[in-house]
Design an enzyme around this catalytic site. Structure first.
Site, PDB file in Angstrom:
ATOM      1  N   LEU D 243       0.825  -1.210   0.000  1.00  0.00           N
ATOM      2  CA  LEU D 243       0.000   0.000   0.000  1.00  0.00           C
ATOM      3  C   LEU D 243       0.865   1.268   0.000  1.00  0.00           C
ATOM      4  CD1 LEU D 243      -2.949   1.040   0.282  1.00  0.00           C
ATOM      5  CD2 LEU D 243      -2.519   1.148   2.735  1.00  0.00           C
ATOM      6  N   ASP D 244       0.640   2.134  -0.969  1.00  0.00           N
ATOM      7  CA  ASP D 244       1.315   3.437  -1.049  1.00  0.00           C
ATOM      8  C   ASP D 244       2.830   3.311  -1.210  1.00  0.00           C
ATOM      9  OD1 ASP D 244      -1.205   4.497  -0.668  1.00  0.00           O
ATOM     10  OD2 ASP D 244      -0.924   4.829   1.466  1.00  0.00           O
ATOM     11  N   GLU D 245       3.293   2.136  -1.643  1.00  0.00           N
ATOM     12  CA  GLU D 245       4.733   1.932  -1.769  1.00  0.00           C
ATOM     13  C   GLU D 245       5.171   1.753  -3.219  1.00  0.00           C
ATOM     14  OE1 GLU D 245       6.900   2.148   0.579  1.00  0.00           O
ATOM     15  OE2 GLU D 245       5.971   1.630   2.497  1.00  0.00           O
TER      16      GLU D 245
END
Lengths: 301, 301, 301, 301
Positions: D243-245
């Site tokens: 997530l969000d990486e």
């Protein structure tokens, strides 16, 4: 160990590799990129970076900057130049320049009494941020002599006596000719004559303390205050005969509010001026700036 | 518990509290801030936010915007106005305006064929981002009628027949007068006559598609391309008789490179235009923008 | 001439006028602004500038910074302080500080080997851009001694011998205590102990070379390169016991591309660091920064 | 006249000329640029624009994007592909993709209830600013159906019933598979499963409402308010299992002050989100974004 071998080999070839830049400009036509890369490949040069731009692929102006590495650049240079002249110059009808990346541009900086742009360039120079060799600083005032000499750089004061600009410019020419590749006007508060521009024979970069074409001429921060703008800026451009009308290399702005006095605008603007000028000088000296009429192509990331 | 009592009281008074804005302008002199806050305190008003600015504390121009909360604002308003007129108007000789924050400004938007500024305002209006009530959209072309009406807003097409601007402006006045507090020119491609500016009697905000004072007049993106600037901008300003010379409310810029065509500058600039215009409209309608000659004081964070 | 008389009078009173700042913080309640301005008016002080902010008008935290001019400030100061303590301190229960604007903050700068933030502060100090008096520079390395002393400022090298930070911090305290109002960590590459922060008793401002809270701790430019961010930044914050977690005063960023190496990010970031740090120091020393828990209120335009 | 002939020929060939893009990625070695441009020249293709980047000229990763024009692209395409596979694929061991510039990417947009990013994409699509064909909008809520359908685009509501994400994702796959080249998450407030990412087989771009890696996860504007940052941002990135990486495509920020509430941060951030997302989508769909591990190479000016 076998794994070590290729790594060593890479390092070894790296040490003897040297870097050159090839800058090309002329009328666009088919096959230019291919022809250039073939000439470089035939000379054993490895393209490290390539930027190109065409104003119009059908008969517009073509610009290319290529950085390459080649072992023993100085040895192969004559042959490479001959090939370039044959293929790029004669067959394709393009202008080309070949530059040895290891040679920093020799620069003279002109200043008056204001020190921020001058000191910023000298300080970046000392830190190794700029690919330049500062040969001298010339000023019409003696104020900044000590500052400059602390950087180990010659300072020449050439005052304008009795308004005799011609005499001062003649003295400038004696100091500069043959010694520099670029002149930087770091808030030098004198108008440069058309004769001088022609005679000096090297490009000149000026920093103007406004977002050109707004506020041409003297007193831009005062004019900015009067007009009530919400951003102030700075512009680095090549000097031409037309004051503040030369090709723009770089610009930037900073936000201001109604509370800022002209003095505060001047102070905040100084930060933008030194940033913009240092970028323009770095890009010029890395041969990233190509003139296209009164505009510039800037191959910078 | 005693501690609970005042808290409950606070909450209770909060429900009936209403918010007003007091905007003051005039010649600076000692004691203004103190006098204003005393009048408000005497009326039972609690200052929520206060911005002030003086061009010079010794006889310059003074500007102040105060937001206050007061229970039953509509009831106490007549008394408050009488006190303000006595203290601020008569004793201190200052201009003042009292605004009920709960009343959105009534706005007419003018557009032509280009939709980005218009739609952006209508979107923000629908999302509740702008303290305005859009009363109508007026255009010299019919193209945007469907778009506008989908927002539930009246669209009036007032074409300029046979170049007769006077007739069109007369029609505009009939539609506008008494109905609006502000006119927004959202890329309306017609010059506004001095007569209209005088007769319409409400402020007009225009968005100009350049960083003024650069590139005044028509075709700013084309001129920007020709001049080779490295940033393009947009400017929201009040309309005056002098084209593109009115007081600037807000400006912003975006970086561009040599590769951008005039069409691409136009496209990138559109994003700046709509941001700048929406900020200017919001600030004006929150009474954050005070005119100071041909400049503005903008009390915005 | 009669016209000249009031002008002379204004100038005369201007000469003896002095400027003070009043900074107030505490629980919001009705009537604060009015009470403060009355105290100042009663003392013959003229409010030049006033900023206030409340986290919530109903029982939130209230912050106000007022700049005023008053003839013979030093003479009237005791009476003014008594009034402030009575009205602001006792009646309203607020914290207040009264500052003489003519007294620059006494500052110590800590640095290690990197010079850009340190030199930028010293330059601005010399140019008169910062309302500070630099008392000393302290470093754990001798490298920057000559640079600093050319500005006429004492340089003390306090190396950390055998990793004994306690001894070094004891030496720092001997140099600093009683001598400075602010410590600026200008890329000082040592972690400050909680004991030192408590004992030194003055605020400390640090510049962190990332856009906090991204890339806390060591090596932020390397981490930024690994994460592939498109902007890099810098953050000036007050030092607290929690590394890189203190209240943020100012931040800014600059655009970068995939071509930038970690070394180039470091170089470009240096320009942001020195701008951000100088702004934070200027604002702090003009008493524009008020702490609100782990955030800051910054009354700057 | 002989001179006229080739010019006419150029114009004639221009009419039948078509444009393609060649994107190349792999281990850097000498002679790549030359080899590619030779293949294109041999196919009669004229290079219009060329960008290349190498993480290290000695064995790093090489990336190139070439735009070329060639008469009758569809006719010559099979031969060109065979040459590319032989020279680029086999001899040089590089990955390559050939794209017909005239084919817009087919896009599905996912949204929830928040409309600003979705509407901005649809509006730019209608204006012709984005080289995409929006095939459908999918939402877990019905709220935006009318808005989307006014643009003439199918809207599918796929609610998540009883928390059964698997069923919803299966429905998504039925709608998407074979129909789209790209999925854009325009503030779609659901976490995407690793299974879905694998099964859907096309890239996904998400807009995260913070300057990553700051404020990962939910509530970034609330977290930004708590941390007291002075700039807020948005990040467009490819979706990965973490997530969000995922690899960052584009980021930008806007300045905020202590006065902004979380709601105001959300509102100001929305402007940055839609700008950042639209740039990322445009660049991806022009094949300007090349993935390099968890970073991106973005060939955009």
């Amino acid at each position: 160990m076998t794994l070590a071998a290729p790594e060593k080999a890479t390092v070894a070839s790296d040490y003897s590799a040297e870097e050159g830049r090839l800058v090309i400009h002329g009328r666009d036509r088919e096959g230019i990129v291919s022809a250039i890369s073939s000439v470089l490949a035939d000379a054993g040069a490895n393209i490290v970076s390539l930027d190109q731009y065409s104003t119009d692929p059908h008969g517009g102006q073509f610009f290319q900057r290529t950085v390459f590495q080649v072992p023993d650049f100085r040895l192969v240079r004559p042959d490479l130049e001959a090939s370039l002249e044959r293929v790029i110059g004669n067959d394709l009808g393009l202008d080309w320049r070949l530059i040895d990346s290891s040679q920093p541009k020799r620069v003279a900086i002109f200043a008056s009494k204001t020190d921020h742009c001058l000191l910023d360039l000298l300080w970046r120079h000392r830190r190794g941020e700029l690919p330049i060799s500062v040969q001298m600083v010339i000023s019409n005032h003696p104020d900044l002599a000590d500052e400059v000499r602390q950087f180990g750089i010659p300072f020449f004061c050439v005052p304008i006596r009795n308004g005799d600009k011609k005499a001062a410019e003649a003295e400038h020419l004696r100091l500069l000719q043959g010694n520099v590749d670029l002149i930087v006007l770091a808030r030098y508060m004198q108008i440069i004559s058309a004769d001088f521009i022609r005679d000096v024979g090297v490009p000149m970069i000026n920093i103007h303390h406004s977002f050109l074409p707004a506020f041409i001429g003297a007193g831009p921060y005062r004019k900015a205050k009067e007009r009530g703008v919400k951003l102030i800026g700075a512009t680095a451009h090549y000097v031409t005969e037309d004051l503040d009308e030369g090709p723009i290399i770089e610009q930037d702005v900073v936000r201001v509010s109604h509370t800022a006095t002209t003095a505060e605008l001047t102070q905040r603007g100084a930060d933008v001026e030194r940033l913009v000028l240092s970028r323009a000088v770095a890009w010029h000296c890395e041969d990233r700036v190509l003139r296209n009429g009164n505009s510039t192509i800037v191959f910078a990331s």
